[in-house]
Design a protein around this motif. Structure first.
Motif, short mmCIF file in Angstrom:
data_model
loop_
_atom_site.label_atom_id
_atom_site.label_comp_id
_atom_site.label_asym_id
_atom_site.label_seq_id
_atom_site.Cartn_x
_atom_site.Cartn_y
_atom_site.Cartn_z
N ASN A 20 31.94 44.60 52.50
CA ASN A 20 32.37 43.45 53.29
C ASN A 20 31.38 42.29 53.11
OD1 ASN A 20 34.69 44.54 54.41
ND2 ASN A 20 33.60 45.47 56.09
N GLY A 21 31.93 41.09 52.99
CA GLY A 21 31.11 39.89 52.84
C GLY A 21 30.89 39.48 51.40
N ARG A 22 31.01 40.41 50.46
CA ARG A 22 30.90 40.07 49.03
C ARG A 22 32.25 39.49 48.61
NH1 ARG A 22 26.50 40.72 45.89
NH2 ARG A 22 27.58 41.81 44.26
N THR A 23 32.29 38.85 47.46
CA THR A 23 33.57 38.34 46.97
C THR A 23 34.25 39.39 46.11
OG1 THR A 23 32.67 37.35 44.96
CG2 THR A 23 32.73 35.95 46.95
N LEU A 24 35.52 39.20 45.91
CA LEU A 24 36.28 40.07 45.02
C LEU A 24 35.72 39.99 43.61
CD1 LEU A 24 38.70 41.97 45.06
CD2 LEU A 24 40.17 40.00 44.70
N MET A 25 35.28 38.81 43.19
CA MET A 25 34.67 38.64 41.87
C MET A 25 33.38 39.44 41.75
SD MET A 25 32.61 35.44 40.35
CE MET A 25 31.25 36.09 41.28
N GLU A 26 32.52 39.35 42.75
CA GLU A 26 31.25 40.11 42.73
C GLU A 26 31.53 41.60 42.67
OE1 GLU A 26 28.27 37.23 45.26
OE2 GLU A 26 29.81 38.34 46.36
N THR A 27 32.53 42.04 43.40
CA THR A 27 32.91 43.45 43.39
C THR A 27 33.37 43.87 42.01
OG1 THR A 27 33.53 43.32 45.72
CG2 THR A 27 34.47 45.14 44.46
N ALA A 28 34.18 43.02 41.37
CA ALA A 28 34.65 43.32 40.01
C ALA A 28 33.48 43.39 39.03
CB ALA A 28 35.66 42.27 39.56
N LEU A 29 32.56 42.43 39.11
CA LEU A 29 31.42 42.43 38.20
C LEU A 29 30.52 43.63 38.45
CD1 LEU A 29 30.45 38.64 38.17
CD2 LEU A 29 31.72 39.93 36.43
N ASP A 30 30.29 43.97 39.72
CA ASP A 30 29.44 45.12 40.06
C ASP A 30 29.99 46.41 39.48
OD1 ASP A 30 27.78 43.46 41.53
OD2 ASP A 30 28.56 44.11 43.49
N SER A 32 32.08 46.50 36.64
CA SER A 32 32.45 46.29 35.23
C SER A 32 33.96 46.30 35.02
CB SER A 32 31.78 47.33 34.33
OG SER A 32 30.38 47.26 34.48
N VAL A 33 34.68 45.59 35.86
CA VAL A 33 36.13 45.50 35.73
C VAL A 33 36.46 44.59 34.53
CG1 VAL A 33 38.27 44.71 36.81
CG2 VAL A 33 36.55 45.90 38.17
N PRO A 34 37.12 45.14 33.51
CA PRO A 34 37.47 44.32 32.34
C PRO A 34 38.40 43.17 32.72
CG PRO A 34 37.89 46.66 31.92
CD PRO A 34 37.58 46.51 33.38
N GLY A 35 38.17 42.02 32.10
CA GLY A 35 39.03 40.86 32.32
C GLY A 35 38.50 39.90 33.37
N ILE A 36 37.51 40.31 34.14
CA ILE A 36 36.87 39.41 35.10
C ILE A 36 35.55 38.98 34.48
CG2 ILE A 36 35.97 39.12 37.44
CD1 ILE A 36 39.01 39.62 37.34
N ILE A 37 35.53 37.75 33.96
CA ILE A 37 34.38 37.26 33.21
C ILE A 37 33.40 36.50 34.11
CG2 ILE A 37 33.66 35.90 31.20
CD1 ILE A 37 35.59 38.29 30.58
N ALA A 38 33.93 35.62 34.93
CA ALA A 38 33.12 34.85 35.89
C ALA A 38 32.03 34.03 35.21
CB ALA A 38 32.54 35.77 36.95
N ALA A 47 37.79 29.50 36.25
CA ALA A 47 39.04 30.27 36.30
C ALA A 47 39.00 31.55 35.47
CB ALA A 47 40.25 29.41 35.93
N THR A 48 37.79 32.03 35.09
CA THR A 48 37.71 33.27 34.32
C THR A 48 37.63 34.51 35.24
OG1 THR A 48 35.30 33.10 34.11
CG2 THR A 48 36.65 32.16 32.33
N CYS A 49 37.92 34.31 36.51
CA CYS A 49 37.99 35.43 37.46
C CYS A 49 39.39 35.50 38.09
CB CYS A 49 36.91 35.32 38.52
SG CYS A 49 37.11 33.93 39.66
N HIS A 50 40.36 34.95 37.39
CA HIS A 50 41.75 34.89 37.84
C HIS A 50 42.29 36.30 38.10
CE1 HIS A 50 46.15 33.98 36.43
NE2 HIS A 50 46.08 34.01 37.74
#
Length: 105
Positions: A20-30, A32-38, A47-50
């Motif tokens: 909770n409190g983190r962003t969806l992007m940070e969660t993806a990066l943490d 290693s979700v492919p396709g989320i570049i950020a 827009a590389t975290c679309h």
């Protein structure tokens, strides 16, 4: 701790624990979700975290800001009704077990 399910373009799913409190992007990066570049590190400038959210979740989160709306026009994948920048979505318990689709570029 909420769980987020990232659905990859090939249909495979990746379940991750989110804080909770983190962003969806940070969660993806943490996780290693492919396709989320950020490329902009969460400043809503690239827009590389679309991602694409289900309609009910999109409604719960409220309207997209004008800036995010403009940036979504620059995403590699075509814009869809549930399109959002994952850097602009804060994790909370309401997102527990949400399926977030990562669009193909």
């Amino acid at each position: 701790m909420p769980t987020v399910i990232f659905v990859h373009p090939d249909g495979t799913q990746q379940r991750v624990d989110a804080r909770n409190g983190r962003t969806l992007m940070e969660t993806a990066l943490d996780n290693s979700v492919p396709g989320i570049i950020a490329e902009c590190n969460g400043s809503a400038a690239c827009a590389t975290c679309h991602v694409v959210l289900p309609e009910d979740v999109k409604t719960m989160l409220g309207p997209v800001s004008d800036h995010e709306n403009d940036m979504l026009d620059f995403a590699d994948a075509p814009r869809e009704p549930g399109s959002r920048l994952s850097c602009q979505i804060k994790i909370s318990d309401v997102l527990d077990n949400v399926s977030v689709r990562v669009p193909s570029a």
